[in-house]
Design a protein around this motif. Sequence first.
Motif, PDB file in Angstrom:
ATOM      1  N   SER A   7      10.076-152.361  32.654  1.00 45.07           N
ATOM      2  CA  SER A   7       9.526-153.341  31.727  1.00 45.07           C
ATOM      3  C   SER A   7       9.508-154.700  32.407  1.00 45.07           C
ATOM      4  CB  SER A   7      10.338-153.390  30.433  1.00 45.07           C
ATOM      5  OG  SER A   7      11.673-153.782  30.710  1.00 45.07           O
ATOM      6  N   GLY A   8       8.785-155.639  31.797  1.00 45.42           N
ATOM      7  CA  GLY A   8       8.776-157.003  32.303  1.00 45.42           C
ATOM      8  C   GLY A   8       7.535-157.418  33.066  1.00 45.42           C
ATOM      9  N   GLY A   9       6.616-156.481  33.271  1.00 47.19           N
ATOM     10  CA  GLY A   9       5.387-156.838  33.960  1.00 47.19           C
ATOM     11  C   GLY A   9       4.499-157.713  33.092  1.00 47.19           C
ATOM     12  N   GLY A  10       3.424-158.227  33.700  1.00 44.30           N
ATOM     13  CA  GLY A  10       2.502-159.063  32.953  1.00 44.30           C
ATOM     14  C   GLY A  10       1.593-159.844  33.862  1.00 44.30           C
ATOM     15  N   LEU A  11       0.914-160.821  33.259  1.00 47.38           N
ATOM     16  CA  LEU A  11      -0.010-161.689  33.985  1.00 47.38           C
ATOM     17  C   LEU A  11       0.658-163.045  34.205  1.00 47.38           C
ATOM     18  CD1 LEU A  11      -2.864-162.412  35.044  1.00 47.38           C
ATOM     19  CD2 LEU A  11      -3.456-163.015  32.673  1.00 47.38           C
ATOM     20  N   VAL A  12       0.611-163.518  35.445  1.00 48.80           N
ATOM     21  CA  VAL A  12       1.240-164.793  35.779  1.00 48.80           C
ATOM     22  C   VAL A  12       0.375-165.510  36.803  1.00 48.80           C
ATOM     23  CG1 VAL A  12       2.681-163.786  37.594  1.00 48.80           C
ATOM     24  CG2 VAL A  12       3.435-165.868  36.435  1.00 48.80           C
ATOM     25  N   GLN A  13       0.430-166.815  36.807  1.00 45.93           N
ATOM     26  CA  GLN A  13      -0.308-167.586  37.798  1.00 45.93           C
ATOM     27  C   GLN A  13       0.445-167.596  39.128  1.00 45.93           C
ATOM     28  OE1 GLN A  13      -1.041-171.483  36.069  1.00 45.93           O
ATOM     29  NE2 GLN A  13      -3.093-170.831  35.451  1.00 45.93           N
ATOM     30  N   ALA A  14      -0.297-167.782  40.186  1.00 47.46           N
ATOM     31  CA  ALA A  14       0.312-167.886  41.518  1.00 47.46           C
ATOM     32  C   ALA A  14       1.370-168.987  41.512  1.00 47.46           C
ATOM     33  CB  ALA A  14      -0.754-168.180  42.561  1.00 47.46           C
ATOM     34  N   GLY A  15       2.502-168.688  42.132  1.00 50.91           N
ATOM     35  CA  GLY A  15       3.620-169.609  42.142  1.00 50.91           C
ATOM     36  C   GLY A  15       4.616-169.378  41.029  1.00 50.91           C
ATOM     37  N   GLY A  16       4.242-168.553  40.065  1.00 51.17           N
ATOM     38  CA  GLY A  16       5.105-168.275  38.936  1.00 51.17           C
ATOM     39  C   GLY A  16       6.139-167.196  39.224  1.00 51.17           C
ATOM     40  N   SER A  17       6.877-166.820  38.166  1.00 51.43           N
ATOM     41  CA  SER A  17       7.965-165.854  38.295  1.00 51.43           C
ATOM     42  C   SER A  17       7.883-164.798  37.202  1.00 51.43           C
ATOM     43  CB  SER A  17       9.322-166.561  38.184  1.00 51.43           C
ATOM     44  OG  SER A  17       9.505-167.504  39.217  1.00 51.43           O
ATOM     45  N   LEU A  18       8.406-163.630  37.518  1.00 53.86           N
ATOM     46  CA  LEU A  18       8.596-162.546  36.562  1.00 53.86           C
ATOM     47  C   LEU A  18       9.895-161.840  36.911  1.00 53.86           C
ATOM     48  CD1 LEU A  18       5.082-160.798  36.296  1.00 53.86           C
ATOM     49  CD2 LEU A  18       6.237-162.075  34.482  1.00 53.86           C
ATOM     50  N   ARG A  19      10.515-161.231  35.905  1.00 55.65           N
ATOM     51  CA  ARG A  19      11.681-160.382  36.168  1.00 55.65           C
ATOM     52  C   ARG A  19      11.407-158.998  35.602  1.00 55.65           C
ATOM     53  NH1 ARG A  19      18.144-160.524  34.698  1.00 55.65           N
ATOM     54  NH2 ARG A  19      17.437-159.908  32.610  1.00 55.65           N
ATOM     55  N   LEU A  20      11.418-158.023  36.478  1.00 54.04           N
ATOM     56  CA  LEU A  20      11.245-156.635  36.069  1.00 54.04           C
ATOM     57  C   LEU A  20      12.613-156.011  35.808  1.00 54.04           C
ATOM     58  CD1 LEU A  20       8.558-155.395  38.632  1.00 54.04           C
ATOM     59  CD2 LEU A  20       8.238-156.626  36.467  1.00 54.04           C
ATOM     60  N   SER A  21      12.652-155.110  34.838  1.00 56.21           N
ATOM     61  CA  SER A  21      13.854-154.348  34.540  1.00 56.21           C
ATOM     62  C   SER A  21      13.548-152.865  34.647  1.00 56.21           C
ATOM     63  CB  SER A  21      14.358-154.659  33.132  1.00 56.21           C
ATOM     64  OG  SER A  21      14.711-156.020  33.002  1.00 56.21           O
ATOM     65  N   CYS A  22      14.565-152.094  34.995  1.00 52.06           N
ATOM     66  CA  CYS A  22      14.449-150.636  35.066  1.00 52.06           C
ATOM     67  C   CYS A  22      15.676-150.053  34.375  1.00 52.06           C
ATOM     68  CB  CYS A  22      14.361-150.189  36.507  1.00 52.06           C
ATOM     69  SG  CYS A  22      14.411-148.396  36.736  1.00 52.06           S
ATOM     70  N   ALA A  23      15.468-149.482  33.202  1.00 56.10           N
ATOM     71  CA  ALA A  23      16.556-148.872  32.447  1.00 56.10           C
ATOM     72  C   ALA A  23      16.635-147.391  32.790  1.00 56.10           C
ATOM     73  CB  ALA A  23      16.324-149.062  30.961  1.00 56.10           C
ATOM     74  N   ALA A  24      17.833-146.933  33.156  1.00 58.29           N
ATOM     75  CA  ALA A  24      18.023-145.561  33.609  1.00 58.29           C
ATOM     76  C   ALA A  24      18.878-144.777  32.630  1.00 58.29           C
ATOM     77  CB  ALA A  24      18.679-145.557  34.981  1.00 58.29           C
ATOM     78  N   SER A  25      18.573-143.490  32.512  1.00 52.69           N
ATOM     79  CA  SER A  25      19.383-142.576  31.696  1.00 52.69           C
ATOM     80  C   SER A  25      19.316-141.187  32.303  1.00 52.69           C
ATOM     81  CB  SER A  25      18.890-142.561  30.247  1.00 52.69           C
ATOM     82  OG  SER A  25      17.560-142.080  30.177  1.00 52.69           O
ATOM     83  N   GLY A  26      20.300-140.349  31.926  1.00 48.51           N
ATOM     84  CA  GLY A  26      20.289-138.962  32.361  1.00 48.51           C
ATOM     85  C   GLY A  26      20.953-138.700  33.688  1.00 48.51           C
ATOM     86  N   ARG A  27      21.476-139.733  34.323  1.00 49.53           N
ATOM     87  CA  ARG A  27      22.190-139.578  35.590  1.00 49.53           C
ATOM     88  C   ARG A  27      23.279-140.648  35.601  1.00 49.53           C
ATOM     89  NH1 ARG A  27      19.121-139.701  41.451  1.00 49.53           N
ATOM     90  NH2 ARG A  27      19.125-137.442  41.216  1.00 49.53           N
ATOM     91  N   THR A  28      24.385-140.360  36.303  1.00 50.59           N
ATOM     92  CA  THR A  28      25.438-141.367  36.425  1.00 50.59           C
ATOM     93  C   THR A  28      24.903-142.481  37.304  1.00 50.59           C
ATOM     94  OG1 THR A  28      27.108-139.636  36.231  1.00 50.59           O
ATOM     95  CG2 THR A  28      27.834-141.789  37.026  1.00 50.59           C
ATOM     96  N   PHE A  29      24.358-143.472  36.666  1.00 50.66           N
ATOM     97  CA  PHE A  29      23.592-144.533  37.311  1.00 50.66           C
ATOM     98  C   PHE A  29      24.329-145.164  38.470  1.00 50.66           C
ATOM     99  CE2 PHE A  29      20.441-147.834  37.402  1.00 50.66           C
ATOM    100  CZ  PHE A  29      21.101-149.025  37.623  1.00 50.66           C
ATOM    101  N   SER A  30      25.618-145.416  38.275  1.00 56.42           N
ATOM    102  CA  SER A  30      26.370-146.198  39.248  1.00 56.42           C
ATOM    103  C   SER A  30      26.645-145.447  40.551  1.00 56.42           C
ATOM    104  CB  SER A  30      27.688-146.661  38.636  1.00 56.42           C
ATOM    105  OG  SER A  30      28.458-145.539  38.252  1.00 56.42           O
ATOM    106  N   ARG A  31      26.332-144.170  40.631  1.00 55.27           N
ATOM    107  CA  ARG A  31      26.615-143.403  41.839  1.00 55.27           C
ATOM    108  C   ARG A  31      25.500-143.466  42.873  1.00 55.27           C
ATOM    109  NH1 ARG A  31      28.904-137.602  39.557  1.00 55.27           N
ATOM    110  NH2 ARG A  31      30.772-138.387  38.542  1.00 55.27           N
ATOM    111  N   TYR A  32      24.328-143.923  42.482  1.00 58.50           N
ATOM    112  CA  TYR A  32      23.160-143.731  43.330  1.00 58.50           C
ATOM    113  C   TYR A  32      22.448-145.024  43.714  1.00 58.50           C
ATOM    114  CZ  TYR A  32      23.896-139.025  41.666  1.00 58.50           C
ATOM    115  OH  TYR A  32      24.463-137.816  41.376  1.00 58.50           O
ATOM    116  N   GLY A  33      21.913-145.017  44.920  1.00 56.27           N
ATOM    117  CA  GLY A  33      21.059-146.106  45.340  1.00 56.27           C
ATOM    118  C   GLY A  33      19.723-146.062  44.617  1.00 56.27           C
ATOM    119  N   MET A  34      19.076-147.209  44.531  1.00 55.67           N
ATOM    120  CA  MET A  34      17.802-147.303  43.823  1.00 55.67           C
ATOM    121  C   MET A  34      16.857-148.222  44.581  1.00 55.67           C
ATOM    122  SD  MET A  34      18.902-147.385  39.843  1.00 55.67           S
ATOM    123  CE  MET A  34      17.234-146.962  39.333  1.00 55.67           C
TER     124      MET A  34
END
Length: 124
Positions: A7-34
């Motif tokens: 989530s977190g995508g969108g339209l932004v002007q050059a020079g701007g900022s966005l923050r993407l998020s990735c929510a994980a489930s179904g695996r012990t998240f903290s054990r694995y590289g991403m």
Amino acid sequence: QVQLVESGGGLVQAGGSLRLSCAASGRTFSRYGMGWFRQAPGKEREFVAAINWSGDSTYYADSVKGRFTISRDNAKNTMYLQMDSLKPEDTAVYYCATQNSFRLITGIHQYDYWGQGTQVTVSS
């Protein structure tokens, strides 16, 4: 079953900022590289950034180094991509992915689970 939801995508002007998020489930998240990858129209999917299991090791593609920051919150099972100083050439669908080791890995074929992607569009 492993699920990754960006989530977190969108339209932004050059020079701007966005923050993407990735929510994980179904695996012990903290054990694995991403990692984060992106695919622009007519181009192959490419590596953007990767992080190890604990978050203390990160690596970036040269094209985003110094502008993007990858991080993770294992307590929230969520990974982030802070994107600053965005450029029109950053326009792409951004995907998060997980692989089956604790290390930081950059090879796209070593990732086994993928999200559905989120569109990022940077206007000039």
